[in-house]
Design a protein around this motif. Sequence first.
Motif, PDB file in Angstrom:
ATOM      1  N   ALA A 141       0.814  -1.067   0.012  1.00 44.65           N
ATOM      2  CA  ALA A 141      -0.118   0.044  -0.016  1.00 44.65           C
ATOM      3  C   ALA A 141       1.100   1.267  -0.083  1.00 44.65           C
ATOM      4  CB  ALA A 141      -1.004  -0.014   1.320  1.00 44.65           C
ATOM      5  N   ALA A 142       0.595   2.326  -0.725  1.00 43.76           N
ATOM      6  CA  ALA A 142       1.506   3.570  -1.042  1.00 43.76           C
ATOM      7  C   ALA A 142       0.410   4.478  -1.203  1.00 43.76           C
ATOM      8  CB  ALA A 142       2.174   3.552  -1.898  1.00 43.76           C
ATOM      9  N   ASP A 143      -0.965   4.378  -0.718  1.00 42.26           N
ATOM     10  CA  ASP A 143      -2.066   5.528  -0.909  1.00 42.26           C
ATOM     11  C   ASP A 143      -1.767   6.644   0.074  1.00 42.26           C
ATOM     12  OD1 ASP A 143      -4.397   6.716  -1.757  1.00 42.26           O
ATOM     13  OD2 ASP A 143      -5.682   5.505  -0.508  1.00 42.26           O
ATOM     14  N   GLY A 144      -1.377   7.625  -0.336  1.00 42.58           N
ATOM     15  CA  GLY A 144      -1.063   8.737   0.380  1.00 42.58           C
ATOM     16  C   GLY A 144       0.302   8.882   0.985  1.00 42.58           C
ATOM     17  N   PRO A 145       0.812   9.805   1.887  1.00 40.31           N
ATOM     18  CA  PRO A 145       1.976  10.145   2.436  1.00 40.31           C
ATOM     19  C   PRO A 145       2.093   8.834   3.187  1.00 40.31           C
ATOM     20  CG  PRO A 145       0.713  12.129   2.658  1.00 40.31           C
ATOM     21  CD  PRO A 145      -0.145  11.068   2.006  1.00 40.31           C
ATOM     22  N   CYS A 146       3.432   8.119   2.950  1.00 42.73           N
ATOM     23  CA  CYS A 146       3.741   6.978   3.675  1.00 42.73           C
ATOM     24  C   CYS A 146       5.266   6.768   3.584  1.00 42.73           C
ATOM     25  CB  CYS A 146       2.753   5.710   3.485  1.00 42.73           C
ATOM     26  SG  CYS A 146       3.085   5.123   1.692  1.00 42.73           S
ATOM     27  N   LEU A 147       5.756   5.842   4.166  1.00 49.16           N
ATOM     28  CA  LEU A 147       7.015   5.281   4.246  1.00 49.16           C
ATOM     29  C   LEU A 147       7.130   3.796   3.985  1.00 49.16           C
ATOM     30  CD1 LEU A 147      10.092   6.292   4.481  1.00 49.16           C
ATOM     31  CD2 LEU A 147      10.090   5.509   6.967  1.00 49.16           C
ATOM     32  N   VAL A 148       7.555   3.466   2.751  1.00 46.67           N
ATOM     33  CA  VAL A 148       7.924   1.952   2.549  1.00 46.67           C
ATOM     34  C   VAL A 148       9.157   1.421   2.591  1.00 46.67           C
ATOM     35  CG1 VAL A 148       7.464   0.149   0.606  1.00 46.67           C
ATOM     36  CG2 VAL A 148       5.746   2.214   0.982  1.00 46.67           C
ATOM     37  N   ARG A 149       9.411   0.443   3.373  1.00 45.31           N
ATOM     38  CA  ARG A 149      10.668  -0.139   3.591  1.00 45.31           C
ATOM     39  C   ARG A 149      10.995  -1.277   2.788  1.00 45.31           C
ATOM     40  NH1 ARG A 149      13.257   2.164   7.700  1.00 45.31           N
ATOM     41  NH2 ARG A 149      11.930   3.319   9.414  1.00 45.31           N
ATOM     42  N   LEU A 150      11.959  -1.091   1.596  1.00 51.66           N
ATOM     43  CA  LEU A 150      12.517  -2.337   1.001  1.00 51.66           C
ATOM     44  C   LEU A 150      13.300  -3.231   1.664  1.00 51.66           C
ATOM     45  CD1 LEU A 150      12.892  -0.411  -2.306  1.00 51.66           C
ATOM     46  CD2 LEU A 150      10.775  -0.922  -1.141  1.00 51.66           C
ATOM     47  N   THR A 151      13.493  -4.519   1.449  1.00 53.23           N
ATOM     48  CA  THR A 151      14.342  -5.496   1.678  1.00 53.23           C
ATOM     49  C   THR A 151      15.512  -5.673   0.860  1.00 53.23           C
ATOM     50  OG1 THR A 151      13.218  -7.210   0.795  1.00 53.23           O
ATOM     51  CG2 THR A 151      12.424  -6.753   2.952  1.00 53.23           C
ATOM     52  N   ALA A 152      16.702  -5.748   1.530  1.00 52.46           N
ATOM     53  CA  ALA A 152      17.837  -6.091   0.737  1.00 52.46           C
ATOM     54  C   ALA A 152      17.857  -7.164  -0.141  1.00 52.46           C
ATOM     55  CB  ALA A 152      18.836  -6.114   1.689  1.00 52.46           C
ATOM     56  N   GLY A 153      18.106  -7.503  -1.370  1.00 56.83           N
ATOM     57  CA  GLY A 153      17.916  -8.480  -2.055  1.00 56.83           C
ATOM     58  C   GLY A 153      16.396  -8.709  -2.621  1.00 56.83           C
ATOM     59  N   GLY A 154      15.611  -7.858  -2.579  1.00 56.41           N
ATOM     60  CA  GLY A 154      14.174  -8.060  -2.864  1.00 56.41           C
ATOM     61  C   GLY A 154      14.109  -7.270  -4.486  1.00 56.41           C
ATOM     62  N   GLU A 155      13.183  -7.579  -5.101  1.00 58.62           N
ATOM     63  CA  GLU A 155      13.007  -7.071  -6.399  1.00 58.62           C
ATOM     64  C   GLU A 155      11.599  -6.297  -6.272  1.00 58.62           C
ATOM     65  OE1 GLU A 155      14.785 -10.173  -9.781  1.00 58.62           O
ATOM     66  OE2 GLU A 155      13.345 -10.947  -8.260  1.00 58.62           O
ATOM     67  N   TYR A 156      11.896  -4.728  -6.844  1.00 59.04           N
ATOM     68  CA  TYR A 156      10.611  -4.093  -6.539  1.00 59.04           C
ATOM     69  C   TYR A 156      10.435  -3.274  -7.984  1.00 59.04           C
ATOM     70  CZ  TYR A 156      11.305  -5.038  -1.611  1.00 59.04           C
ATOM     71  OH  TYR A 156      11.325  -5.619  -0.520  1.00 59.04           O
ATOM     72  N   PHE A 157       9.225  -2.867  -8.030  1.00 62.46           N
ATOM     73  CA  PHE A 157       8.711  -1.898  -9.232  1.00 62.46           C
ATOM     74  C   PHE A 157       7.865  -0.880  -8.400  1.00 62.46           C
ATOM     75  CE2 PHE A 157       9.702  -5.691 -11.735  1.00 62.46           C
ATOM     76  CZ  PHE A 157      10.032  -4.966 -12.708  1.00 62.46           C
ATOM     77  N   VAL A 158       8.551   0.465  -8.377  1.00 61.27           N
ATOM     78  CA  VAL A 158       7.865   1.493  -7.832  1.00 61.27           C
ATOM     79  C   VAL A 158       7.396   2.529  -8.676  1.00 61.27           C
ATOM     80  CG1 VAL A 158       8.514   3.076  -5.861  1.00 61.27           C
ATOM     81  CG2 VAL A 158       9.672   1.094  -5.936  1.00 61.27           C
ATOM     82  N   ASN A 159       6.481   2.824  -8.483  1.00 58.40           N
ATOM     83  CA  ASN A 159       5.669   4.298  -9.239  1.00 58.40           C
ATOM     84  C   ASN A 159       5.423   5.322  -8.368  1.00 58.40           C
ATOM     85  OD1 ASN A 159       4.080   6.126 -10.634  1.00 58.40           O
ATOM     86  ND2 ASN A 159       3.422   4.604 -12.037  1.00 58.40           N
ATOM     87  N   PRO A 160       6.460   6.392  -8.547  1.00 57.41           N
ATOM     88  CA  PRO A 160       6.246   7.633  -7.533  1.00 57.41           C
ATOM     89  C   PRO A 160       5.065   8.355  -7.789  1.00 57.41           C
ATOM     90  CG  PRO A 160       7.954   8.047  -9.238  1.00 57.41           C
ATOM     91  CD  PRO A 160       7.560   6.577  -9.412  1.00 57.41           C
ATOM     92  N   GLY A 161       4.180   8.132  -8.609  1.00 60.35           N
ATOM     93  CA  GLY A 161       2.948   8.936  -9.068  1.00 60.35           C
ATOM     94  C   GLY A 161       3.316   9.966 -10.128  1.00 60.35           C
TER      95      GLY A 161
END
Length: 240
Positions: A144-164
């Motif tokens: 979830a990234a709906d509205g102001p928030c902080l998301v922590r990623l994990t080392a070694g993980g694979e992510y797709f991030v859209n900043p808006g």
Amino acid sequence: MDRIVCVGDLVGYNADPDACVELLQRRGVTSIAGNHDLIGTGLLGFDRCSNKAMHSLKRTRRALAPATISYLRALPSHAHIGENVLLTHGGVRDVQQYMTQPRHILENVGYLRQDFPGRRICFFGHTHEQKVFEVRDERVYEIAADGPCLVRLTAGGEYFVNPGSVDASRKRAAKLAEYAVFDDEKLTVEFGRTPYDHASTEARASANGYRIDRWRDRLYDVQRRLIGPRQVEDRNPARR
């Protein structure tokens, strides 16, 4: 090192495209090409555009200065940030692909591994929605990234991030400019939204011919049915 990056579509929606590009250049922003940058400069056609987007892009083609066209045409399709991050606009191999579903993410994580080995975090645009997708054990999890928030990623993980999207003309809800701040040491993405003078932006876009009216929308529909979307081109394309 702090830097500002842009995942494409510098132009194509609103008035003053030259001024927008000049501002990003002056601030040293690292940018890649979005589909609107390519269409607005004649490097892509209108066949995958909505009528609304096609109309604003036709106006953009007529408005761009030669120096702006040269800059936009020279933008890369991807950019590397640090050791782990890739910037793309749509899909990894398709600038106009909307990555909205888990199947899109699984397809593109495969492309990411093949085309850009070692890149585990991919920032993308095109969908105008703040999102984080994590790929773990070949399954996709939406964070979830709906509205102001902080998301922590994990080392070694694979992510797709859209900043808006900074431009909120396609938003039906609150008209807020969206962004994200990525800390590559702490592996955090902080999503933010901020108000801006959306009414003034829309008024200027309308006054300068970037907003489609009802009769032209219907005309485009007729043209698409009669001659096909690939033929509905601008009679005044961007200067070669």
